[in-house]
Design an enzyme around this catalytic site. Structure first.
Site, PDB file in Angstrom:
ATOM      1  N   HIS A 137     -40.566  10.894 -92.306  1.00  0.00           N
ATOM      2  CA  HIS A 137     -39.584  11.916 -91.939  1.00  0.00           C
ATOM      3  C   HIS A 137     -38.941  11.724 -90.566  1.00  0.00           C
ATOM      4  O   HIS A 137     -38.424  12.673 -89.980  1.00  0.00           O
ATOM      5  CB  HIS A 137     -40.219  13.301 -92.032  1.00  0.00           C
ATOM      6  CG  HIS A 137     -39.374  14.291 -92.796  1.00  0.00           C
ATOM      7  ND1 HIS A 137     -38.395  13.910 -93.684  1.00  0.00           N
ATOM      8  CD2 HIS A 137     -39.350  15.660 -92.772  1.00  0.00           C
ATOM      9  CE1 HIS A 137     -37.823  14.996 -94.186  1.00  0.00           C
ATOM     10  NE2 HIS A 137     -38.373  16.059 -93.649  1.00  0.00           N
ATOM     11  N   ASP A 141     -47.474  20.970 -89.714  1.00  0.00           N
ATOM     12  CA  ASP A 141     -46.248  20.627 -88.992  1.00  0.00           C
ATOM     13  C   ASP A 141     -45.440  21.839 -88.575  1.00  0.00           C
ATOM     14  O   ASP A 141     -44.665  21.788 -87.621  1.00  0.00           O
ATOM     15  CB  ASP A 141     -45.379  19.667 -89.817  1.00  0.00           C
ATOM     16  CG  ASP A 141     -44.867  20.269 -91.129  1.00  0.00           C
ATOM     17  OD1 ASP A 141     -45.407  21.308 -91.573  1.00  0.00           O
ATOM     18  OD2 ASP A 141     -43.946  19.684 -91.727  1.00  0.00           O
ATOM     19  N   ASN A 142     -45.565  22.947 -89.281  1.00  0.00           N
ATOM     20  CA  ASN A 142     -44.884  24.206 -88.939  1.00  0.00           C
ATOM     21  C   ASN A 142     -45.514  25.318 -89.758  1.00  0.00           C
ATOM     22  O   ASN A 142     -46.409  25.072 -90.567  1.00  0.00           O
ATOM     23  CB  ASN A 142     -43.376  24.125 -89.182  1.00  0.00           C
ATOM     24  CG  ASN A 142     -42.976  23.531 -90.515  1.00  0.00           C
ATOM     25  OD1 ASN A 142     -42.401  22.444 -90.573  1.00  0.00           O
ATOM     26  ND2 ASN A 142     -43.277  24.220 -91.602  1.00  0.00           N
ATOM     27  N   ASP A 155     -48.268  20.011 -94.503  1.00  0.00           N
ATOM     28  CA  ASP A 155     -46.839  20.267 -94.589  1.00  0.00           C
ATOM     29  C   ASP A 155     -46.607  21.728 -94.989  1.00  0.00           C
ATOM     30  O   ASP A 155     -46.987  22.137 -96.094  1.00  0.00           O
ATOM     31  CB  ASP A 155     -46.221  19.323 -95.632  1.00  0.00           C
ATOM     32  CG  ASP A 155     -44.740  19.093 -95.437  1.00  0.00           C
ATOM     33  OD1 ASP A 155     -44.090  19.966 -94.832  1.00  0.00           O
ATOM     34  OD2 ASP A 155     -44.228  18.058 -95.892  1.00  0.00           O
ATOM     35  N   ASP A 156     -46.022  22.505 -94.095  1.00  0.00           N
ATOM     36  CA  ASP A 156     -45.732  23.928 -94.361  1.00  0.00           C
ATOM     37  C   ASP A 156     -46.981  24.752 -94.634  1.00  0.00           C
ATOM     38  O   ASP A 156     -46.912  25.783 -95.311  1.00  0.00           O
ATOM     39  CB  ASP A 156     -44.774  24.084 -95.553  1.00  0.00           C
ATOM     40  CG  ASP A 156     -43.366  23.605 -95.258  1.00  0.00           C
ATOM     41  OD1 ASP A 156     -43.136  23.077 -94.166  1.00  0.00           O
ATOM     42  OD2 ASP A 156     -42.499  23.737 -96.144  1.00  0.00           O
ATOM     43  N   CYS A 163     -39.958  20.514 -90.042  1.00  0.00           N
ATOM     44  CA  CYS A 163     -40.745  19.305 -90.286  1.00  0.00           C
ATOM     45  C   CYS A 163     -40.437  18.109 -89.386  1.00  0.00           C
ATOM     46  O   CYS A 163     -41.286  17.653 -88.621  1.00  0.00           O
ATOM     47  CB  CYS A 163     -40.602  18.899 -91.754  1.00  0.00           C
ATOM     48  SG  CYS A 163     -38.906  19.057 -92.360  1.00  0.00           S
TER      49      CYS A 163
END
Length: 516
Positions: free
Chosen positions: A135, A282-283, A32-33, A72
């Protein structure tokens, strides 16, 4: 929409004659991130990710791997459907080119018409588990167990909080169908110290699931979608203060240690050669939170929320002992949507034929070192902002964020202003796209001259690709337009047993406001 027929494929290329009866386990490790520059294998100078670096040395490193969106929720929807967010509904039309996701008050979520990877894998006998952040909508109809997963331990939303349970409820944590507690109440996160034991819990959940499935001799799909590197960043006590990079580095070190234990567990159980593992994010890293609460995108421009390279190019590693040659480095253009199609291929299944699938099968690149010619489209909300073909990237729109947001200190490109590129107004370049050669200029600092022969040749090919893409684009019904505080996590399933049901306010649906 009619359900697609799934046709078994031959898996001779991978596992020999017994392949059809023994598809490999699938393990997707989604961070995540986490940024492209956060791993030692990608050049992070502190070299604090020995297990992921070893995973890369034993498998294949992807240097040109992308997410489908710089935020996300849409990227996760793309991964699990194999489709661009603008097709699967994970976007907004409330304003032009706005990032949108699934906060607590979102009304929408993953549509029933979408076919998710775990739902399809069931056709091949897989048992599917998600650990961590879902999410894709938190209302009952969007529950992951209604979309193909057999088990779930985690949360429907980010671990924001703590909230007072009056204006906003604390986010629930689920085991399967029901909540078992809430963040900050039953699952502690100390915002002052950054201490939380969640990564250790997620690790144990993974180890237990793998052991159970190995004992039952059933193929499994494990989607390990943990969130320690998303602000507010956290790590367990034994990792706090151990990184040169501060709290964010502590979280990365704990994740690295956990992944090392998962891979060793596969080897100990004797199933590593029958388990395909893929690691990515995710990004891009959230530079707005850096350096204390965010990571690094290396040489790339900007970060999360933008369609510059830092927002959408991700670290990626494929690992499958005995099948993927060790020490491989691939320049194949890849995307999280490819994990959908590649996983189906490994399971012996065709992708659905009744809808546009954007993900491609990466196995020829992973197993045979082939390069597959394909474009990468960079979307922000309902707009195609840029496209990459080969080493060339053309920006049809540029925007970092608005002057209004920037004046509040919200900066997605700290220290990286590039005149005419990192614009604070939405600038259209459709007639003369800004063109960069990402081999010579990975930081997108030097646009090619519009009058050069190189520009003309590259744009001739890119323009044809864009024209074909737009001609066949049929957007899905946008799911991220409407917000309503009444749909927040006031009374999730299981709250009665825990005495944690809260009274929702009166329904008052409104258009969601998306500033970026």
């Amino acid at each position: 929409m009619a359900r697609a027929v799934l046709v078994p494929l031959c898996l001779c290329w991978a596992l020999g004659p017994a392949a059809a009866s023994a598809p490999p386990n699938l393990l997707l490790l989604l961070m995540d991130d986490m940024g492209w520059g956060d791993l030692g294998a990608f050049g992070e100078p502190s070299k604090e990710t020995p297990n992921l670096d070893q995973m890369a040395s034993e498998g294949m490193l992807f240097l040109d791997f992308y997410t489908a969106n710089p935020l996300c929720s849409p990227s996760r929807a793309a991964l699990l459907t194999g489709r661009l967010p603008v097709r699967n509904g994970f976007y907004t039309t409330n304003a032009h080119a706005r990032n949108a996701y699934t906060p607590q008050d979102i009304v929408g979520g993953i549509p029933d018409s979408e076919l998710l990877l775990p739902e399809l894998l069931k056709k091949a006998g897989y048992i599917n588990k998600i650990i961590g952040k879902w999410h894709l909508g938190h209302r009952p109809q969007f529950h992951p167990l209604k979309h193909g997963f057999d088990e779930w331990f985690g949360s429907p939303n980010c671990h924001f909080g703590p909230f007072d349970n009056r204006a906003l409820p604390n986010i629930p944590v689920y085991r399967d169908w029901e909540m078992i507690g809430r963040y900050y109440e039953d699952f502690k996160i100390d915002l002052k110290t950054g201490e939380a034991n969640l990564t250790q819990i997620y690790l144990q959940e993974a180890l237990d699931f793998i052991s159970k499935q190995q004992a039952s001799q059933q193929p499994f799909f494990l989607y390990w979608a943990i969130d320690a590197t998303h602000a507010p960043v956290y790590a367990s006590k034994q990792f706090l203060g151990t990184s040169q990079r501060g709290l964010y580095g502590d979280a990365v070190r704990e994740i690295d240690d956990s992944i090392g234990k998962i891979l060793k567990h596969l080897q100990k159980l004797g199933i590593s050669e029958n388990t395909f593992v893929f690691f990515t994010s995710d990004n891009g890293a959230a530079l707005i939170s850096a350096p204390k609460q965010g990571g690094s995108n290396g040489r790339f421009l900007c970060g999360k929320q933008t369609t510059f390279e830092g927002g959408m190019r991700e670290p990626a590693i494929a690992w499958w002992p005995g099948h993927i040659p060790a020490g491989g480095v691939s320049h194949q253009l890849g995307n999280v949507m490819d994990l959908f199609t590649t996983s189906l291929s490994l399971a012996g299944l065709e992708p659905p034929s009744d809808r546009q699938i954007d993900g491609i099968d990466l196995l020829p690149a992973i197993l045979q070192g082939k390069l597959i010619d394909r474009p990468i489209f960079y979307y922000r909300g309902n707009e195609m902002m840029a496209v990459r073909v080969g080493l060339y990237k053309a920006h049809y729109w540029t925007w970092s964020n608005s002057w209004e947001e920037y004046s509040k200190g919200i900066d997605f490109c700290p220290g990286q202003n590039v005149s005419g590129v990192t614009t604070h107004t939405q600038e259209e370049h459709t007639n003369l796209p800004l063109l960069f050669h990402l081999g010579r200029d990975p930081g997108e600092k030097y646009p090619l001259s519009f009058t050069s022969d190189e520009y003309q040749r590259a744009m001739e090919r890119i323009s044809a690709t864009v024209q074909q893409h737009k001609a066949t684009m049929v957007p899905g019904q946008p799911q991220l337009n409407v917000c309503d505080k009444a749909v927040m996590n006031w009374s999730p399933p299981g709250c009665e047993k825990l005495g944690k049901c809260l009274k929702p306010p009166k329904s008052d649906p409104k258009k969601c406001f998306w500033p970026h």
